[in-house]
Design a protein around this motif. Structure first.
Motif, PDB file in Angstrom:
ATOM      1  N   UNK A  85     -59.937 -86.917   3.807  1.00 52.50           N
ATOM      2  CA  UNK A  85     -60.427 -87.955   2.885  1.00 52.50           C
ATOM      3  C   UNK A  85     -61.093 -87.351   1.665  1.00 52.50           C
ATOM      4  N   UNK A  86     -61.845 -86.270   1.880  1.00 48.87           N
ATOM      5  CA  UNK A  86     -62.497 -85.594   0.758  1.00 48.87           C
ATOM      6  C   UNK A  86     -61.481 -84.897  -0.133  1.00 48.87           C
ATOM      7  N   UNK A  87     -60.471 -84.288   0.481  1.00 49.32           N
ATOM      8  CA  UNK A  87     -59.440 -83.617  -0.335  1.00 49.32           C
ATOM      9  C   UNK A  87     -58.699 -84.632  -1.213  1.00 49.32           C
ATOM     10  N   UNK A  88     -58.364 -85.783  -0.626  1.00 47.59           N
ATOM     11  CA  UNK A  88     -57.626 -86.798  -1.407  1.00 47.59           C
ATOM     12  C   UNK A  88     -58.492 -87.327  -2.554  1.00 47.59           C
ATOM     13  N   UNK A  89     -59.770 -87.539  -2.249  1.00 42.71           N
ATOM     14  CA  UNK A  89     -60.690 -88.049  -3.273  1.00 42.71           C
ATOM     15  C   UNK A  89     -60.891 -87.007  -4.384  1.00 42.71           C
ATOM     16  N   UNK A  90     -61.057 -85.765  -4.001  1.00 41.40           N
ATOM     17  CA  UNK A  90     -61.223 -84.689  -4.991  1.00 41.40           C
ATOM     18  C   UNK A  90     -59.962 -84.593  -5.858  1.00 41.40           C
ATOM     19  N   UNK A  91     -58.792 -84.662  -5.222  1.00 41.57           N
ATOM     20  CA  UNK A  91     -57.530 -84.605  -5.970  1.00 41.57           C
ATOM     21  C   UNK A  91     -57.451 -85.777  -6.946  1.00 41.57           C
ATOM     22  N   UNK A  92     -57.870 -86.952  -6.481  1.00 45.27           N
ATOM     23  CA  UNK A  92     -57.777 -88.161  -7.313  1.00 45.27           C
ATOM     24  C   UNK A  92     -58.637 -88.022  -8.569  1.00 45.27           C
ATOM     25  N   UNK A  93     -59.866 -87.504  -8.436  1.00 45.88           N
ATOM     26  CA  UNK A  93     -60.718 -87.415  -9.630  1.00 45.88           C
ATOM     27  C   UNK A  93     -60.260 -86.286 -10.554  1.00 45.88           C
ATOM     28  N   UNK A  94     -59.702 -85.219  -9.985  1.00 48.51           N
ATOM     29  CA  UNK A  94     -59.211 -84.136 -10.847  1.00 48.51           C
ATOM     30  C   UNK A  94     -57.948 -84.572 -11.592  1.00 48.51           C
ATOM     31  N   UNK A  95     -57.119 -85.382 -10.953  1.00 47.35           N
ATOM     32  CA  UNK A  95     -55.887 -85.841 -11.597  1.00 47.35           C
ATOM     33  C   UNK A  95     -56.142 -86.989 -12.564  1.00 47.35           C
TER      34      UNK A  95
ATOM     35  N   UNK B 165     -68.163 -88.414 -17.699  1.00 49.38           N
ATOM     36  CA  UNK B 165     -69.289 -88.995 -18.418  1.00 49.38           C
ATOM     37  C   UNK B 165     -70.118 -89.960 -17.584  1.00 49.38           C
ATOM     38  N   UNK B 166     -69.807 -90.059 -16.298  1.00 50.36           N
ATOM     39  CA  UNK B 166     -70.498 -91.040 -15.454  1.00 50.36           C
ATOM     40  C   UNK B 166     -71.373 -90.328 -14.411  1.00 50.36           C
ATOM     41  N   UNK B 167     -72.278 -91.080 -13.818  1.00 49.39           N
ATOM     42  CA  UNK B 167     -73.090 -90.544 -12.730  1.00 49.39           C
ATOM     43  C   UNK B 167     -72.453 -90.960 -11.406  1.00 49.39           C
ATOM     44  N   UNK B 168     -72.558 -90.057 -10.433  1.00 43.31           N
ATOM     45  CA  UNK B 168     -71.765 -90.193  -9.202  1.00 43.31           C
ATOM     46  C   UNK B 168     -72.646 -89.943  -7.980  1.00 43.31           C
ATOM     47  N   UNK B 169     -72.436 -90.725  -6.924  1.00 43.45           N
ATOM     48  CA  UNK B 169     -72.975 -90.396  -5.593  1.00 43.45           C
ATOM     49  C   UNK B 169     -71.817 -89.929  -4.722  1.00 43.45           C
ATOM     50  N   UNK B 170     -71.912 -88.711  -4.177  1.00 46.01           N
ATOM     51  CA  UNK B 170     -70.943 -88.237  -3.179  1.00 46.01           C
ATOM     52  C   UNK B 170     -71.584 -88.479  -1.822  1.00 46.01           C
ATOM     53  N   UNK B 171     -71.141 -89.534  -1.150  1.00 44.80           N
ATOM     54  CA  UNK B 171     -71.747 -89.945   0.119  1.00 44.80           C
ATOM     55  C   UNK B 171     -71.103 -89.183   1.284  1.00 44.80           C
ATOM     56  N   UNK B 172     -71.940 -88.598   2.149  1.00 46.99           N
ATOM     57  CA  UNK B 172     -71.403 -87.802   3.262  1.00 46.99           C
ATOM     58  C   UNK B 172     -70.686 -86.586   2.718  1.00 46.99           C
ATOM     59  N   UNK B 173     -71.394 -85.821   1.913  1.00 53.01           N
ATOM     60  CA  UNK B 173     -70.781 -84.791   1.062  1.00 53.01           C
ATOM     61  C   UNK B 173     -70.202 -83.612   1.834  1.00 53.01           C
ATOM     62  N   UNK B 174     -70.757 -83.287   3.016  1.00 51.51           N
ATOM     63  CA  UNK B 174     -70.218 -82.178   3.823  1.00 51.51           C
ATOM     64  C   UNK B 174     -70.317 -80.854   3.089  1.00 51.51           C
ATOM     65  N   UNK B 175     -69.180 -80.281   2.744  1.00 53.07           N
ATOM     66  CA  UNK B 175     -69.136 -79.011   2.011  1.00 53.07           C
ATOM     67  C   UNK B 175     -69.539 -79.172   0.551  1.00 53.07           C
ATOM     68  N   UNK B 176     -69.500 -80.417   0.044  1.00 54.19           N
ATOM     69  CA  UNK B 176     -69.725 -80.639  -1.387  1.00 54.19           C
ATOM     70  C   UNK B 176     -68.435 -80.637  -2.182  1.00 54.19           C
ATOM     71  N   UNK B 177     -67.302 -80.614  -1.505  1.00 53.62           N
ATOM     72  CA  UNK B 177     -66.006 -80.553  -2.207  1.00 53.62           C
ATOM     73  C   UNK B 177     -65.866 -81.660  -3.246  1.00 53.62           C
ATOM     74  N   UNK B 178     -66.164 -82.893  -2.862  1.00 49.84           N
ATOM     75  CA  UNK B 178     -65.971 -84.025  -3.781  1.00 49.84           C
ATOM     76  C   UNK B 178     -66.964 -83.939  -4.938  1.00 49.84           C
ATOM     77  N   UNK B 179     -68.182 -83.526  -4.633  1.00 47.84           N
ATOM     78  CA  UNK B 179     -69.197 -83.379  -5.689  1.00 47.84           C
ATOM     79  C   UNK B 179     -68.760 -82.329  -6.707  1.00 47.84           C
ATOM     80  N   UNK B 180     -68.265 -81.190  -6.223  1.00 46.59           N
ATOM     81  CA  UNK B 180     -67.808 -80.126  -7.130  1.00 46.59           C
ATOM     82  C   UNK B 180     -66.629 -80.635  -7.964  1.00 46.59           C
TER      83      UNK B 180
END
Ligand SMILES: C[S@@+](CC[C@H](N)C(=O)[O-])C[C@H]1O[C@@H](n2cnc3c(N)ncnc32)[C@H](O)[C@@H]1O
Length: 219
Positions: free
Chosen positions: A66-76, A83-98
């Motif tokens: 789920x984190x990989x798909x979300x990270x891919x989605x924001x990078x693509x 330019x927005x502020x973000x909460x990465x909920x249940x961040x784990x490794x921090x992959x989505x935050x990074x």
């Protein structure tokens, strides 16, 4: 008591570096992460570090589908967070935050209940040379923080967690946050009341299979 002891517990960065390997998640090769090739050995080391106390499994030492798909989605589609502020909920490794910072997010708050995760997020942010990530603990019982976007990767992994997460996400949406959830088809997520944004096949960490994983939007 949170997993791993009181919320104030701080795990040294050296522990994360000493007991993990640096890998690139298969769907997100732009990001490097400290992950565990041997989860059992890592879990034992965590137990030793805590003096034998019951530790939560090292969820933080993997890039979940789920984190990989979300990270891919924001990078693509950087417009989701740029330019927005973000909460990465249940961040784990921090992959989505990074990934959110790499996609241009103005500031990311990474929330995880696990003190090992809270340290790993900072270590992984440093590994990727990104700044602008703050780390916090459990926010589920509070008013959602004042952010523009909530990203939640693989947080509906069991019924109890889902029952806490969904009302929080609904409250965030009611406050006007954009809410995106990355999920590999777990049965607890009420898909019928979500809108699909994208679906990706995420390679399994072990074996040749893939997990069909969807990024959902709370309408
Ligand atoms: C399956 S992992 C997903 C990690 C990451 N989002 C990913 O996709 O790679 C779920 C994460 O949620 C965290 N978690 C569990 N309960 C939580 C809570 N109440 N608040 C914040 N995080 C929580 C766990 O510690 C774990 O790191």
């Amino acid at each position: 008591m949170t997993p791993g002891g009181p919320a104030t517990r701080v795990v040294p960065a050296g522990f994360v570096r000493a007991h993990t390997q640096v890998r690139r998640p298969s769907l997100v090769p732009e990001v490097r992460l400290h992950v565990a090739d041997d989860v059992v050995a890592l879990w034992e080391a965590m137990e030793d570090d805590a003096g034998g106390a019951g530790e939560a499994p090292p969820f933080w030492a993997a890039a979940w589908p789920g984190g990989q798909a979300l990270a891919r989605a924001v990078l693509d589609d950087p417009g989701l967070v740029a330019g927005r502020t973000v909460l990465d909920l249940g961040s784990g490794s921090g992959l989505v935050a990074v990934a959110a910072v790499l996609a241009g997010a103005r500031w990311v708050l990474a929330s995880d209940v696990d003190p090992f995760s809270r340290t790993a997020i900072g270590v992984n942010a440093g590994l990727n040379g990104v700044a602008g990530i703050s780390v916090t603990g459990d926010v589920l019982d509070r008013d959602p923080p004042a952010v523009d976007v909530v990203l939640a990767g693989d947080v509906c992994y069991d019924r109890e967690m889902t029952e806490r997460v969904l009302p929080f996400l609904d409250r965030a949406r009611a406050r006007g946050c954009e809410v995106l959830v990355g999920d590999p088809g777990r049965p607890y997520l009420p898909h019928q009341r979500l809108e699909p944004v994208t679906a990706l096949d995420v390679p399994e960490t072990e074996g040749p299979g893939t997990r069909r994983t969807t990024v959902w939007r709370l309408p």
